[in-house]
Design a protein around this motif. Structure first.
Motif, PDB file in Angstrom:
ATOM      1  N   PHE A 188       0.822  -1.206   0.000  1.00  0.00           N
ATOM      2  CA  PHE A 188       0.000   0.000   0.000  1.00  0.00           C
ATOM      3  C   PHE A 188       0.858   1.259   0.000  1.00  0.00           C
ATOM      4  O   PHE A 188       1.931   1.305   0.610  1.00  0.00           O
ATOM      5  N   ASP A 189       0.330   2.279  -0.676  1.00  0.00           N
ATOM      6  CA  ASP A 189       1.003   3.574  -0.745  1.00  0.00           C
ATOM      7  C   ASP A 189       0.445   4.569   0.265  1.00  0.00           C
ATOM      8  O   ASP A 189       1.161   5.462   0.707  1.00  0.00           O
ATOM      9  N   PHE A 190      -0.825   4.421   0.607  1.00  0.00           N
ATOM     10  CA  PHE A 190      -1.441   5.311   1.585  1.00  0.00           C
ATOM     11  C   PHE A 190      -2.572   4.568   2.284  1.00  0.00           C
ATOM     12  O   PHE A 190      -3.087   3.562   1.778  1.00  0.00           O
ATOM     13  N   ALA A 215      -6.413   9.793  -4.881  1.00  0.00           N
ATOM     14  CA  ALA A 215      -5.554   9.502  -6.031  1.00  0.00           C
ATOM     15  C   ALA A 215      -4.794  10.747  -6.464  1.00  0.00           C
ATOM     16  O   ALA A 215      -3.590  10.696  -6.765  1.00  0.00           O
ATOM     17  N   GLU A 216      -5.493  11.884  -6.486  1.00  0.00           N
ATOM     18  CA  GLU A 216      -4.849  13.129  -6.887  1.00  0.00           C
ATOM     19  C   GLU A 216      -3.891  13.624  -5.799  1.00  0.00           C
ATOM     20  O   GLU A 216      -2.796  14.113  -6.095  1.00  0.00           O
ATOM     21  N   TRP A 217      -4.291  13.508  -4.543  1.00  0.00           N
ATOM     22  CA  TRP A 217      -3.472  14.004  -3.441  1.00  0.00           C
ATOM     23  C   TRP A 217      -2.144  13.250  -3.354  1.00  0.00           C
ATOM     24  O   TRP A 217      -1.068  13.848  -3.381  1.00  0.00           O
ATOM     25  N   TRP A 218      -2.225  11.918  -3.276  1.00  0.00           N
ATOM     26  CA  TRP A 218      -1.000  11.137  -3.131  1.00  0.00           C
ATOM     27  C   TRP A 218      -0.265  10.978  -4.453  1.00  0.00           C
ATOM     28  O   TRP A 218       0.967  10.885  -4.477  1.00  0.00           O
ATOM     29  N   GLY A 219      -1.000  10.981  -5.563  1.00  0.00           N
ATOM     30  CA  GLY A 219      -0.329  10.940  -6.853  1.00  0.00           C
ATOM     31  C   GLY A 219       0.564  12.148  -7.057  1.00  0.00           C
ATOM     32  O   GLY A 219       1.676  12.040  -7.572  1.00  0.00           O
ATOM     33  N   ASN A 223       4.394  11.658  -7.065  1.00  0.00           N
ATOM     34  CA  ASN A 223       4.683  11.721  -8.496  1.00  0.00           C
ATOM     35  C   ASN A 223       4.451  10.374  -9.162  1.00  0.00           C
ATOM     36  O   ASN A 223       5.288   9.856  -9.896  1.00  0.00           O
ATOM     37  N   ARG A 224       3.238   9.836  -8.900  1.00  0.00           N
ATOM     38  CA  ARG A 224       2.863   8.516  -9.408  1.00  0.00           C
ATOM     39  C   ARG A 224       1.472   8.596 -10.044  1.00  0.00           C
ATOM     40  O   ARG A 224       0.639   9.405  -9.636  1.00  0.00           O
ATOM     41  N   THR A 225       1.236   7.750 -11.020  1.00  0.00           N
ATOM     42  CA  THR A 225      -0.102   7.678 -11.621  1.00  0.00           C
ATOM     43  C   THR A 225      -0.851   6.424 -11.194  1.00  0.00           C
ATOM     44  O   THR A 225      -2.061   6.336 -11.373  1.00  0.00           O
ATOM     45  N   ARG A 243      -4.515   7.319 -12.323  1.00  0.00           N
ATOM     46  CA  ARG A 243      -4.867   8.671 -12.760  1.00  0.00           C
ATOM     47  C   ARG A 243      -4.578   8.839 -14.246  1.00  0.00           C
ATOM     48  O   ARG A 243      -3.511   8.480 -14.728  1.00  0.00           O
ATOM     49  N   THR A 244      -5.552   9.430 -14.965  1.00  0.00           N
ATOM     50  CA  THR A 244      -5.344   9.691 -16.380  1.00  0.00           C
ATOM     51  C   THR A 244      -6.306  10.747 -16.878  1.00  0.00           C
ATOM     52  O   THR A 244      -7.532  10.598 -16.764  1.00  0.00           O
ATOM     53  N   ASN A 245      -5.762  11.869 -17.394  1.00  0.00           N
ATOM     54  CA  ASN A 245      -6.529  12.900 -18.087  1.00  0.00           C
ATOM     55  C   ASN A 245      -7.744  13.392 -17.302  1.00  0.00           C
ATOM     56  O   ASN A 245      -8.854  13.469 -17.835  1.00  0.00           O
TER      57      ASN A 245
END
Length: 267
Positions: A188-190, A215-219, A223-225, A243-245
């Protein structure tokens, strides 16, 4: 009689993840009837579906108190219920919603389901009166999007230990509070928890719409998608986010635990 099912979302284990009821209707009854069914189900969300054509459905979500604009786990549960009850056609289901536009569910070869949802980034802000006090939290950062406040804490242990004052938290003007921190255990990342007493859900077990923000906060921070989050409620659940577009793919599994029929006709 109206067919319904209850499925646990963002898990492949019964009695974990977030349970949602899914009701298949032939047309839209009154909002009051929908609210009463949701109160009877007494889950954080009940999804109501009306078939349009092929694999296209109209979709609405209700908590036991209110209709909500966006719900990830009940959408995942809806897709799982449709695919396991004879839904024909391609591996994509399109859900038409009045409050969040078209949402798609895609069946992956892995057995997971990918939901295509709008990103809901949060903007840093000062905490409103009562937010941190009601959470009993010391924040690293506070932000807000159109639905919720996001509160970042220093450690996953602090997130897991929270015991909010729900009466006080319900007085804060927002749908809910996303509390999050970096994970300290692979893969896990978060980690996160989600509290929404103002809409009748003290703690939501696993919250897809919150992950449109996480997703936006931790991405951005990492610096990860492509990340994986664990929602550290008592039931627990896993949400992979891509995350995409300006969109977020919410990826997870679901398992049906109940099927039945409502005997009270729509009104």
């Amino acid at each position: 009689m109206i067919p319904f099912a209850v499925a646990d979302a963002f898990t492949d284990t019964p009695f974990a993840g977030n349970p949602a009821a899914v009701c298949l209707l032939k047309g839209w009854p009154s909002d009051e009837w929908l609210r009463r069914v949701s109160r009877e189900m007494n889950l954080s969300e009940t999804a109501f579906l009306v078939h349009r054509q092929g694999t296209e459905y109209e979709l609405r979500w209700f908590t036991p108190q209110v209709e909500v604009e966006l719900c990830g786990h009940a959408t995942l549960a809806s897709a799982h219920v449709l695919w396991t009850s004879g839904c024909e056609g391609r591996d994509v289901i399109r859900f038409h919603t009045t409050k969040s536009g078209e949402l798609q569910a895609r069946r992956l070869s892995s057995g997971e389901i990918a939901l295509d949802f709008p990103a809901k980034p949060a903007t840093p802000c000062a905490p409103p009166a009562g937010l941190l006090e009601s959470l009993g939290a010391r924040a690293v950062a506070v932000a807000r999007n159109q639905f919720d406040y996001l509160v970042e804490l220093a450690t996953a242990a602090e997130v897991r230990a929270l015991a909010p004052d729900f009466t006080q938290l319900a007085k804060v003007e927002c749908r809910g509070a996303i509390v999050t921190a970096p994970a300290n255990d692979a893969p896990f990342d978060f980690v996160s928890r989600f509290f929404a007493p103002a809409v009748g859900v003290d703690e939501d077990p696993v919250t897809g719409s919150a992950h449109c923000c996480l997703a936006e906060w931790w991405g951005g921070k990492l610096n990860r998608t492509d990340l994986t989050g664990f929602q550290a409620s008592e039931r627990g659940g896993v949400v992979r986010v891509v995350r995409t577009n300006g969109r977020v793919q919410l990826i997870g599994r679901a398992v049906a635990v109940t099927r039945g029929e409502l005997l009270v006709p729509p009104a």
